[in-house]
Write an enzyme that holds these catalytic residues in place. Structure first.
Site, PDB file in Angstrom:
ATOM      1  N   LYS A  75     118.208  89.432  -7.137  1.00  0.00           N
ATOM      2  CA  LYS A  75     118.782  88.816  -6.537  1.00  0.00           C
ATOM      3  C   LYS A  75     118.202  87.427  -6.612  1.00  0.00           C
ATOM      4  O   LYS A  75     119.124  86.527  -6.377  1.00  0.00           O
ATOM      5  CB  LYS A  75     118.181  89.264  -4.772  1.00  0.00           C
ATOM      6  N   ASP A 111     122.845  89.131   3.070  1.00  0.00           N
ATOM      7  CA  ASP A 111     121.633  89.679   3.770  1.00  0.00           C
ATOM      8  C   ASP A 111     121.222  88.794   4.873  1.00  0.00           C
ATOM      9  O   ASP A 111     120.754  89.167   5.915  1.00  0.00           O
ATOM     10  CB  ASP A 111     120.621  89.663   2.717  1.00  0.00           C
TER      11      ASP A 111
END
Length: 285
Positions: A75, A111
């Site tokens: 990420k 997220d």
């Protein structure tokens, strides 16, 4: 209905290990509910370095991907390899969704948006703090930025690597009441909320990021892990009567936001939730 003419929407997930991912089921079901056809490919690449990630990303547009999700451990690593970042992804310093547009790769972070909505659904419009946040990696940073948007919530960040935690705290200084705690006990002392943003408790790991004796019945406890759905942390929390939010909520909400970015269509929440449950929590018996 002939699906033969339209090319399927090509999506995927880059990360490792990802065999347990519910993403293919969720995105393919969402597409089907809208009368689209999607193919969601698991791209499991263990131990990729920057050069390998770069060549993988360079192949997405020519192959025809509409976008890909990114998960642990990439990420943060993909950040410098993209053509652009959303404001949210820049604020978080991590990307979990890459949209391919006209050959350019734009990074987003659902997220953050997904956790924010999931939290409100689970615990009401203003989650009570202070919040002990464990983990300053990709997910932990997204959670920190999401929590920072709630007025007056103190964030106590703890990470096995204190330098990582300090960097996250510094990036949010002025936007949030955030401080780094050297120990779990300090972070949990008087905390009202607990969030696990680490992979601890994700199968095959059977550990918990928080010793059971540090949990209190008045707390709310959220876990980003959904494999298993009931992690040792959440099992401990439920046993003493604390309110809990499993990784199901974050998984579904981040996927809803990602699907909208990939396709420009609003994702059907019901279809995604059903798909998640089919894969992750099949009925007993």
């Amino acid at each position: 209905m002939a699906h033969g003419h339209a090319r399927p929407v090509l999506l995927g997930l880059i990360g490792s290990p990802i065999a347990h991912s519910a993403s293919p089921a969720m995105h393919e079901a969402a597409a089907e509910a809208l009368g689209l056809e999607a193919h969601y490919q698991l791209i499991d690449v263990p131990g990729a370095d920057a050069a390998q990630l770069q060549s993988l990303l360079a192949a997405l547009a020519p192959i025809g991907f509409a976008g890909v999700n990114v998960t642990y451990p990439y990420k943060e690593a993909v950040l410098p390899l993209l053509d652009g970042l959303s404001a949210g992804a820049r604020a978080v310093g991590a990307v979990n969704t890459i949209v391919v547009r006209d050959g350019r790769l734009i990074g987003h972070n659902t997220d953050m948006t997904g956790f924010s909505r999931a939290l409100v659904q689970a615990f009401g419009p203003r989650p009570e703090g202070p919040v002990a946040l464990i983990g300053a990696g990709g997910v932990g940073k997204a959670v920190a930025v999401a929590l920072a948007a709630f007025d007056g919530v103190e964030i106590r960040l703890v990470d096995a690597n204190p330098a990582k935690a300090e960097a996250v705290a510094a990036s949010l200084a002025g936007h949030a009441a955030i401080r780094v705690c050297r120990s779990l006990a300090a972070a949990l002392d008087g905390a009202r909320g607990v969030v696990n943003g680490t992979p601890v408790g994700m199968l095959p790991d059977r550990g918990t990021p928080v010793p059971a004796e540090l949990l209190r019945p008045g707390m709310w406890v959220a876990d980003a892990v959904y494999s298993p759905l009931w992690t040792p942390l959440l099992t401990d929390a439920a046993r003493i009567g604390a309110r809990t939010m499993t990784g199901r909520e974050l998984a579904i909400h981040q996927a809803l936001d990602a699907f909208a970015l990939f396709t420009g269509r609003e994702a059907p929440a019901e279809a995604m939730a059903r798909a998640f449950d089919r894969v992750v929590a099949p009925p007993a018996g």
